[in-house]
Motif scaffolding. Structure first.
Motif, mmCIF file in Angstrom:
data_model
loop_
_atom_site.group_PDB
_atom_site.id
_atom_site.type_symbol
_atom_site.label_atom_id
_atom_site.label_comp_id
_atom_site.label_asym_id
_atom_site.label_seq_id
_atom_site.Cartn_x
_atom_site.Cartn_y
_atom_site.Cartn_z
ATOM 1 N N ASP A 1 10.691 3.705 -10.265
ATOM 2 C CA ASP A 1 11.341 4.983 -9.976
ATOM 3 C C ASP A 1 11.303 5.843 -11.233
ATOM 4 O O ASP A 1 11.984 5.569 -12.209
ATOM 5 C CB ASP A 1 12.781 4.738 -9.536
ATOM 6 N N SER B 1 11.683 9.245 -10.843
ATOM 7 C CA SER B 1 12.171 10.532 -10.350
ATOM 8 C C SER B 1 12.898 11.276 -11.471
ATOM 9 O O SER B 1 13.722 10.718 -12.168
ATOM 10 C CB SER B 1 13.085 10.344 -9.141
ATOM 11 N N ASP C 1 8.207 6.131 -6.987
ATOM 12 C CA ASP C 1 8.967 7.359 -6.769
ATOM 13 C C ASP C 1 8.670 8.340 -7.900
ATOM 14 O O ASP C 1 9.037 8.110 -9.046
ATOM 15 C CB ASP C 1 10.463 7.061 -6.707
ATOM 16 N N SER D 1 9.377 11.737 -7.453
ATOM 17 C CA SER D 1 10.084 12.941 -7.037
ATOM 18 C C SER D 1 10.568 13.735 -8.244
ATOM 19 O O SER D 1 10.887 13.174 -9.290
ATOM 20 C CB SER D 1 11.307 12.564 -6.184
ATOM 21 N N ASN D 2 10.599 15.049 -8.075
ATOM 22 C CA ASN D 2 11.188 15.949 -9.065
ATOM 23 C C ASN D 2 10.562 15.801 -10.452
ATOM 24 O O ASN D 2 11.259 15.607 -11.448
ATOM 25 C CB ASN D 2 12.708 15.724 -9.120
ATOM 26 N N ASN D 3 9.233 15.880 -10.523
ATOM 27 C CA ASN D 3 8.516 15.710 -11.783
ATOM 28 C C ASN D 3 7.604 16.878 -12.131
ATOM 29 O O ASN D 3 6.792 16.771 -13.038
ATOM 30 C CB ASN D 3 7.683 14.426 -11.745
ATOM 31 N N ARG E 1 6.892 8.466 -3.054
ATOM 32 C CA ARG E 1 7.828 9.575 -2.895
ATOM 33 C C ARG E 1 7.418 10.710 -3.832
ATOM 34 O O ARG E 1 7.304 10.502 -5.042
ATOM 35 C CB ARG E 1 9.248 9.119 -3.194
#
Length: 150
Positions: A79, A81, A109, A111-113, A137
């Motif tokens: 993860d 994220s 994951d 996400s938001n990168n 993700r």
């Protein structure tokens, strides 16, 4: 429990991590020193790392993550994220993913990168050749149609 380590305390913590050979899960701060210590843990299955203060990830930290992917054979869940990877960081990470057995049937994951078309194209190319990740993700990133076509 969340703790922000700075300076020499990061080094002490990283040294302590190297002794935790049976550690299976790590959730904490992202620094190159800590990730390099994680690469020495043979039982590691799940990692969630983040950057403090919303800073972008450094090249050194990306290189350490690449080594983690290349060497952590039991890793099933990564993860990243909100880690601030962006396209350049993702390209380095993909190199580690391509030459490893980590994340086989696992979760990645990202996400938001702030990942754009270029980063997503590099990731798609790597996943097409390896087919390892079961769940990916990518929410809250900045890719467009070119990235989605990859």
């Amino acid at each position: 429990f969340e703790c922000q380590l700075e300076g020499e305390y990061v080094n002490y913590f990283a040294l302590g991590l190297r002794r935790c050979k049976s550690l299976k899960k790590y959730s904490g701060q992202l620094t190159a020193e800590i990730v390099q210590s994680l690469t020495t843990l043979p039982m590691l299955e799940k990692v969630h790392v983040w950057k403090n203060g919303g800073l972008a990830i450094s090249r050194e930290e990306c290189m350490a993550l690449r080594e983690l992917l290349a060497n952590a054979n039991k890793l099933k869940h990564l993860d990243l994220s909100g880690a601030g990877l962006e396209d350049d960081g993702l390209k380095l990470l993909v190199e580690g993913l391509a030459c490893s057995s980590s994340l086989t049937d696992g979760l990645l994951d990202l996400s938001n990168n702030d990942i754009g078309d270029t980063g997503l194209q590099a990731l798609a190319s790597s996943l097409a050749s390896s087919g390892k990740v079961r769940e990916l993700r990518l929410s809250r990133n900045n890719f467009g149609d070119k990235g989605l076509e990859a």
